[in-house]
Design an enzyme around this catalytic site. Structure first.
Site, mmCIF file in Angstrom:
data_model
loop_
_atom_site.group_PDB
_atom_site.id
_atom_site.type_symbol
_atom_site.label_atom_id
_atom_site.label_comp_id
_atom_site.label_asym_id
_atom_site.label_seq_id
_atom_site.Cartn_x
_atom_site.Cartn_y
_atom_site.Cartn_z
ATOM 1 C CG HIS B 144 -1.819 1.210 1.228
ATOM 2 N ND1 HIS B 144 -3.098 1.172 0.709
ATOM 3 C CD2 HIS B 144 -1.631 2.484 1.644
ATOM 4 C CE1 HIS B 144 -3.653 2.368 0.830
ATOM 5 N NE2 HIS B 144 -2.778 3.182 1.393
ATOM 6 C CB CYS B 145 2.080 3.333 -2.628
ATOM 7 S SG CYS B 145 3.281 4.645 -2.856
ATOM 8 N N PRO B 146 1.491 5.018 0.407
ATOM 9 C CG PRO B 146 2.784 5.715 2.218
ATOM 10 C CD PRO B 146 2.609 4.606 1.240
ATOM 11 C CG ASN B 149 -4.784 7.637 -0.167
ATOM 12 O OD1 ASN B 149 -4.613 6.862 0.771
ATOM 13 N ND2 ASN B 149 -5.930 8.276 -0.358
ATOM 14 C CG ASN B 150 -4.786 2.831 -5.282
ATOM 15 O OD1 ASN B 150 -5.568 2.137 -4.635
ATOM 16 N ND2 ASN B 150 -4.775 2.840 -6.607
#
Lengths: 143, 719
Positions: B144-146, B149-150
């Site tokens: 999950h890549c902040p 945001n996805n």
């Protein structure tokens, strides 16, 4: 869902059970379903027919996921147009999915519905299972 | 059950149980601001001079690269990563509440475990993981890549990868051309243009290091055919990745593969086919009829029973069919009565390894907390009721007797009947929920708890169960967001769910269901090939956990505290499953660096590269970076990560970590097929460079046939 079923009862046979044909992961994460004939269907349909249906589905999914010139060109075109091409064009996978949906409907109409069965397109379940709905056979016996 | 209808990942509205969190949008806003802002300033202030002085193709080139970067950024941000829709209730019936937590499948000769997802209600396909931030299972979950945001999964990994490549290129371009400008304007540095160019240069220089590090990490991942999740959880530590097809094919798959379809937000066409009786029947051969008569009827449907009744040859009444109680209008009440009357006493809830269905999108915290508390209570107060209330059902779970594990499917006749009875008792509204008000169930569950507890103490795998309830809450508040395997930075702090849960469950229960008749053989049977000793993963975990600060490090005895989505009233049946599921949560796994992308990926990547040949040397790298950064990690909680000062902090830490992972580059030259050589170089250099503060007990796995990673996936390797 309960309401939907009761409404459908008026028009269709009642649903007895559902069989779920799971994915076959022996070749990796490619989309492939097990061709093993479920026990619940033993009395309802022919094993050969079932295997043929599943095998055809597997072949179609393999075609969708094939790494070929077509998918490569599609990727290049998408890159060049900053992915705006996806707004107008359908991807190769989606095209094959439409083919699959058509095939399943055909199979349902010709083969499965007369047997009191119904195939559900696996895409509705996230390509995890092929759902086969078994309908109650009121014509035989009291149950 | 509401299926998530969000078509797009990052834009999906949160489900009712997930509160709107504005802090989630801070990093993506910052990333967008920096990208667009810095690039625009560069194009407006620096490029005019470049066009004039050199060529107008320079700004054009920069614009193209910038637009490409932006396009990939948008695709990575807004595209559905491959979210699986929640399974519908009727799919559950096949995996009823006595089914095991794990199912093992063979993928190209290697045993891979599929874990039951209590939120999504299915066994997670291989490479799938549940993201707690998004509360969805994602296909081929990467992380999950902040910053976007996805989740990054099967569908948008390509765009994320291209985004990283193009961003690295763009940063290099901006930095390079800005430097060129400054070098030609050394006497005019007081001008606005120069000032802006210098600022842009600083920003791009600052971001270059982490971005390039992350890009390099992902290049290695793509070449090796691994996901970030698999890499940082060490699933393939020691060797065989069943999902790789070779370097070139892996790259081709990522870059040239066809765009995978989305599963959510599809128009569900109603069946246009009418199914009406009378139905055709295929002719049954005599052999088929005989087989049916002998069959214990576990898989029988009503229709097959009809045939049997008319041509029954055996004296015993056929067992009732599996409970099919989900469709109103069916005379299921008859079945319930039959099953209750003709069957052996119901199976004790020994086999209830999974929480039964509860409403989707539940807030896990409250329910799990209360359920855990009640489980804790039930365990402490459990009466000593004998477990073997149903002889066949007991027999059908050899693992329970041998290992006290809670990982077996109750396949016996009695078990099924018990299920039928119990399941039948609670079928109202067309939904088969286990009857949690059933006192028999509760007492059986309590007895299971006591029996399991006694069985487990032999393995020394369980600590004081009483402490569970009281100590779980403090951990849960930390792990609340990241319980389920998300690889956001918070979860890297606390480790993703699936690996430690799987490894802990490994420790507590055999993952393989044994066939019901094989009690005598299976009780002492050697593990099936591909299954590793649970103690290996437990010890590994123990060692890694010692490097962690106390507040973050849960006791390994919290193995039972798996957060579930079940409501408190369903606590009793969940106790066995809770044990098998709950594993020590996320103390940082070996090599985990919860800070900053480059730290976690670059540091983690290299420190995770441990070939079997250098098994003995691996313990040190496991914890070097994590040891340095663990105390920092406690400070860098969610909120801290997104303040601007952190960027500077990252930079400093990057230089720290890069010193230890300075030999990141060699693998880039030899990404495929030479990992052993390059990684052994790495391991030796890292050993030299970094003081060995911790030596977790990491057993070398070289030469061993059965290998497990921290992630719990087991691999059989022929030596």
């Amino acid at each position: 869902m309960a309401e939907t079923h009761s409404l459908q009862d008026l028009r269709q046979a009642a649903v007895t059970s559902k069989v779920f044909v799971q994915r076959d992961y022996t070749s990796g994460t490619i989309c492939k379903f097990q061709t093993k004939f479920p026990a619940e269907l033993e009395s309802r349909m022919d094993k050969q027919q079932f295997e043929e249906t599943i095998q055809t589905l597997n072949n179609l999914y393999a075609e969708a996921e094939k790494l070929g010139g077509r998918s490569y060109l599609e990727g290049c075109l998408a890159c060049l147009t900053a992915y705006t091409i996806f707004l107008c064009m359908e991807t190769h996978y989606e095209k094959v999915l439409k083919k699959i949906a058509k095939y399943i409907q055909e199979q349902n109409e010709k083969i499965y519905a007369p047997l009191g069965l119904l195939l559900t397109d696996p895409i509705e379940r996230g390509l995890r299972v092929v759902e086969i709905t078994i309908f109650e056979d009121r014509s035989i016996g009291s149950r | 059950m509401p299926v998530g209808l969000s078509v797009d990942g990052a834009l999906g509205y949160p489900s009712p149980s997930r509160p709107f969190r504005p802090s989630r949008y801070v990093p993506v806003s910052a990333a967008t601001a920096f990208l667009v802002g810095a690039s625009t300033l560069f194009l407006c202030f620096t490029c005019p001079w470049l066009a004039e002085r050199f060529s107008s193709s320079i700004p054009l080139y920069n614009v193209v690269v910038f637009l490409f970067t932006l396009a990939n950024f948008c695709m990575a941000t807004f595209m559905d990563p491959g979210i699986f829709p929640r399974a519908e209730e009727d799919e559950d019936k096949e995996d009823d509440f006595r089914a095991p937590l794990y199912k093992t499948v063979e993928v190209r000769g290697i045993q891979v475990r599929m874990k039951w997802c209590s939120t999504c209600r299915f066994y997670r396909p291989p490479r799938c993981s549940h993201c707690s931030v998004c509360d969805n299972c994602v296909e081929e979950f990467d992380h999950h890549c902040p910053w976007v945001n996805n989740c990054i999964g099967r569908r948008n990994y390509r765009y994320f990868f291209l985004f990283l490549l193009s961003l690295t290129t763009h940063i290099m371009n901006v930095f390079g051309f800005s430097l060129l400008y400054i070098l030609h304007h050394t006497k005019h540095l007081d001008q606005v243009d120069s000032g802006v160019t210098m600022a842009v240069m600083c920003v791009s220089g600052l971001f270059f290091v982490p971005v390039a590090g992350l890009t390099g990490f992902h290049i290695v991942l793509v070449a090796r055919g691994r996901t970030t999740n698999e890499q940082v959880t060490g699933k393939f530590r020691g060797g065989v990745n069943p999902f790789t097809h070779g370097c070139l094919k892996n790259i081709a798959h990522v870059l040239c593969g066809s765009q995978a379809p989305r599963y959510l937000g599809r128009l569900r066409k109603p069946h246009s086919v009418e199914v009406q009786p009378p139905f055709l029947r295929p002719p049954l051969s005599e052999a088929q009829l005989e087989a049916k008569a002998v069959d214990n009827g576990i898989q029988q449907s009503k229709s097959s029973l009809e045939i049997m009744e008319s041509q029954s040859t055996d004296a015993d009444p056929p067992p009732p069919p599996k409970p099919e109680h989900r469709y109103p209008g069916m005379p299921h009440t008859q079945n319930e009565e039959c099953s209750l009357l003709t069957e052996a006493p119901p199976t004790p809830s020994l086999y209830k390894y999974r929480p039964s269905y509860s409403s989707p999108g539940k807030n896990h915290t409250a329910s799990t907390h209360s359920s855990k508390m009640s489980r804790g209570n039930s365990m402490t107060e459990s009466p000593s009721v004998p477990v073997t209330t149903g002889q066949p059902s007991y027999r059908s779970d050899p693992s329970l007797s041998s290992r006290g594990g809670a990982g077996c499917r109750g396949g016996g006749e009695g078990g099924k009947a018990g299920s039928g009875g119990l399941g039948g008792a609670s079928t109202f509204g067309g939904r088969s929920y286990p009857s949690f008000t059933d006192t028999l169930l509760q007492s059986a569950a309590a007895s299971c708890s006591s029996s399991l507890r006694s069985a487990h103490t032999a393995h020394n795998a369980l600590g004081p169960l009483i402490s569970e309830g009281t100590t779980s809450t403090s951990y849960k508040s930390l792990a609340n967001q990241t319980r389920n395997g998300s690889l956001s930075y918070e979860s890297l702090l606390t480790h993703s769910e699936s690996p430690e849960f799987e490894s802990a469950a490994h420790e507590l229960s055999p993952p393989r269901p044994h066939p019901p008749h094989s009690l005598s053989t299976a009780a002492g049977a050697p593990p099936i090939s591909g299954y590793t000793s649970p103690f290996l993963s437990a010890q590994q975990r123990e060692g890694s956990l010692q490097a962690c600060p106390a507040p973050l490090r849960p006791s390994p005895n919290r193995a039972f505290l798996r957060p579930t989505s079940s409501p408190p009233s369903r606590a009793p049946p969940l106790s066995p499953r809770a044990r098998s599921l709950g594993s020590p949560p996320p103390g940082p796994a070996p090599g985990h660096t919860p800070l900053g992308k480059s730290l976690s990926y670059a540091g983690g990547a290299e420190l995770q590269h441990r070939p079997s040949s250098s098994g003995g040397g691996t313990p040190m790298q496991n914890n070097t970076v994590s040891f340095f950064l663990q105390p920092m990690a406690t400070l860098l909680s969610l909120e801290f990560l997104y303040t601007p000062s952190i960027f500077l902090f990252f930079f400093l830490l990057c230089s720290l970590s890069l010193r230890s992972s300075a030999f990141f580059c060699p693998p880039l030259l030899l990404p495929c097929g030479h990992k052993d050589d390059s990684v052994s170089v790495l391991s030796s250099t890292i050993k030299q460079n970094v003081a060995n503060h911790n030596t977790p007990s990491h057993k070398p796995v070289g030469g061993v046939k059965k290998v497990t990673g921290v992630g719990g996936t087991t691999y059989g390797i022929s030596v």
